[in-house]
Motif scaffolding. Structure first.
Motif, PDB file in Angstrom:
ATOM      1  N   TYR A 141       0.825  -1.206   0.000  1.00  0.00           N
ATOM      2  CA  TYR A 141       0.000   0.000   0.000  1.00  0.00           C
ATOM      3  C   TYR A 141       0.864   1.264   0.000  1.00  0.00           C
ATOM      4  O   TYR A 141       2.029   1.257   0.416  1.00  0.00           O
ATOM      5  CB  TYR A 141      -0.945   0.013   1.204  1.00  0.00           C
ATOM      6  N   ALA A 142       0.267   2.350  -0.505  1.00  0.00           N
ATOM      7  CA  ALA A 142       0.925   3.659  -0.509  1.00  0.00           C
ATOM      8  C   ALA A 142       0.658   4.329   0.827  1.00  0.00           C
ATOM      9  O   ALA A 142      -0.489   4.634   1.151  1.00  0.00           O
ATOM     10  CB  ALA A 142       0.393   4.511  -1.656  1.00  0.00           C
ATOM     11  N   CYS A 143       1.713   4.536   1.604  1.00  0.00           N
ATOM     12  CA  CYS A 143       1.515   5.139   2.928  1.00  0.00           C
ATOM     13  C   CYS A 143       1.810   6.634   2.934  1.00  0.00           C
ATOM     14  O   CYS A 143       1.566   7.319   3.927  1.00  0.00           O
ATOM     15  CB  CYS A 143       2.355   4.423   3.985  1.00  0.00           C
ATOM     16  N   ILE A 144       2.340   7.162   1.833  1.00  0.00           N
ATOM     17  CA  ILE A 144       2.497   8.610   1.662  1.00  0.00           C
ATOM     18  C   ILE A 144       1.941   8.975   0.294  1.00  0.00           C
ATOM     19  O   ILE A 144       2.430   8.474  -0.725  1.00  0.00           O
ATOM     20  CB  ILE A 144       3.973   9.046   1.746  1.00  0.00           C
ATOM     21  N   PRO A 145       0.884   9.777   0.212  1.00  0.00           N
ATOM     22  CA  PRO A 145       0.362  10.182  -1.101  1.00  0.00           C
ATOM     23  C   PRO A 145       1.423  10.976  -1.852  1.00  0.00           C
ATOM     24  O   PRO A 145       1.813  12.055  -1.427  1.00  0.00           O
ATOM     25  CB  PRO A 145      -0.854  11.046  -0.758  1.00  0.00           C
ATOM     26  N   GLY A 146       1.910  10.434  -2.925  1.00  0.00           N
ATOM     27  CA  GLY A 146       2.957  11.127  -3.674  1.00  0.00           C
ATOM     28  C   GLY A 146       3.156  10.481  -5.027  1.00  0.00           C
ATOM     29  O   GLY A 146       2.318   9.723  -5.496  1.00  0.00           O
ATOM     30  N   SER A 147       4.265  10.787  -5.667  1.00  0.00           N
ATOM     31  CA  SER A 147       4.567  10.233  -6.979  1.00  0.00           C
ATOM     32  C   SER A 147       6.048   9.910  -7.035  1.00  0.00           C
ATOM     33  O   SER A 147       6.808  10.232  -6.130  1.00  0.00           O
ATOM     34  CB  SER A 147       4.210  11.230  -8.081  1.00  0.00           C
ATOM     35  N   LEU A 148       6.457   9.247  -8.113  1.00  0.00           N
ATOM     36  CA  LEU A 148       7.869   8.919  -8.271  1.00  0.00           C
ATOM     37  C   LEU A 148       8.727  10.174  -8.327  1.00  0.00           C
ATOM     38  O   LEU A 148       9.913  10.144  -8.019  1.00  0.00           O
ATOM     39  CB  LEU A 148       8.068   8.092  -9.548  1.00  0.00           C
ATOM     40  N   GLY A 151       8.238  12.201  -4.343  1.00  0.00           N
ATOM     41  CA  GLY A 151       8.516  11.473  -3.118  1.00  0.00           C
ATOM     42  C   GLY A 151       7.343  10.612  -2.719  1.00  0.00           C
ATOM     43  O   GLY A 151       6.190  11.029  -2.821  1.00  0.00           O
ATOM     44  N   TYR A 152       7.618   9.401  -2.277  1.00  0.00           N
ATOM     45  CA  TYR A 152       6.551   8.468  -1.963  1.00  0.00           C
ATOM     46  C   TYR A 152       7.076   7.401  -1.015  1.00  0.00           C
ATOM     47  O   TYR A 152       8.278   7.306  -0.739  1.00  0.00           O
ATOM     48  CB  TYR A 152       6.027   7.798  -3.234  1.00  0.00           C
ATOM     49  N   CYS A 153       6.180   6.572  -0.521  1.00  0.00           N
ATOM     50  CA  CYS A 153       6.570   5.433   0.311  1.00  0.00           C
ATOM     51  C   CYS A 153       5.572   4.305   0.101  1.00  0.00           C
ATOM     52  O   CYS A 153       4.358   4.503   0.205  1.00  0.00           O
ATOM     53  CB  CYS A 153       6.609   5.833   1.786  1.00  0.00           C
TER      54      CYS A 153
END
Length: 228
Positions: A141-148, A151-153
């Motif tokens: 799952y994506a735990c930080i809303p972001g993009s490549l 920044g993302y997690c």
């Protein structure tokens, strides 16, 4: 008579029908996955040693709503046994006397039937698949809303039967298996962690393949990784 090598939802069948060892090798390509709904691809190899003759059906777990099975094949030292049928089912608690429930397209139990009885010894079930990053804190799952770019997690939560939402596997809390994990990630990632020590990195253009040492035998819900 159909002889089934089966790991059910939350019950262990008679140990006489279980393999003596289970290893799962999983490669996930997360290079283009950052947000909920993004797709990633992978290959899951379930390896075991059949300690008795006569098995002709293998069963594993894969969530129908999140994991698409692209290609399945059997590999042994004596060749590649042919697969006669692949069916999704639900339920099932043991071998023989407690059969699986009727086939259903949304079942998370996948039944693979070989064209001929399988011989004793080492056997691998190799599954190429496509899955999706989730946004509900289970599976991958994506735990930080972001993009490549921004920044993302990506992280995992497999307890207690959520590993099947991430990749095809033996997802039974009573079954211990060793996981050998490889992750293909953007080369810009500065955090790539899993249960065990990293054993190697191989860069190729914009991506890097990170491999980890096999875990000791663990239930699938204990497996974990984080990328960001």
């Amino acid at each position: 008579t159909v002889s089934v090598l089966y790991w059910p939802f939350m019950a262990l069948p008679d140990e006489s029908v279980l393999p003596t060892a289970v290893t799962q090798r999983v490669t996930l390509n997360l290079a283009k996955a950052a947000a909920a709904g993004d797709a990633y691809t992978g290959t899951s190899t379930i390896e075991y040693f059949l300690d008795a003759p006569g098995y002709d059906t293998l069963v594993f777990h894969a969530d129908a709503g999140n994991v698409t099975l692209d290609k399945l094949r059997l590999v042994s030292a004596k060749g590649s046994p042919k697969i006669k049928a692949t069916t999704r089912c639900t339920g099932g608690r043991a071998v023989g006397s407690s059969p699986l429930q009727p086939a259903t397209a949304d079942g998370d139990v996948v039944v693979v039937t070989a064209a001929e009885p399988l011989t004793m010894g080492k056997l691998s079930l190799v599954v190429d698949f496509t899955a999706k990053v989730r946004g509900d804190n289970v599976g991958v799952y994506a735990c930080i809303p972001g993009s490549l770019q921004s920044g993302y997690c990506l992280a995992t939560q497999f307890e207690v039967t959520e590993a099947r939402k991430a990749f095809p596997c033996v997802d039974d809390a009573h079954v211990r298996s060793s996981l050998a994990l490889s992750l293909v990630v953007p080369s810009t990632c500065n955090v790539v962690l899993a249960n065990t020590d990293e054993t190697g990195r191989a860069a190729s253009g914009a991506t890097t393949t990170v491999t980890f040492a096999p875990t000791r035998p663990l239930p699938a819900y204990v497996f974990a990784f984080v990328v960001g």
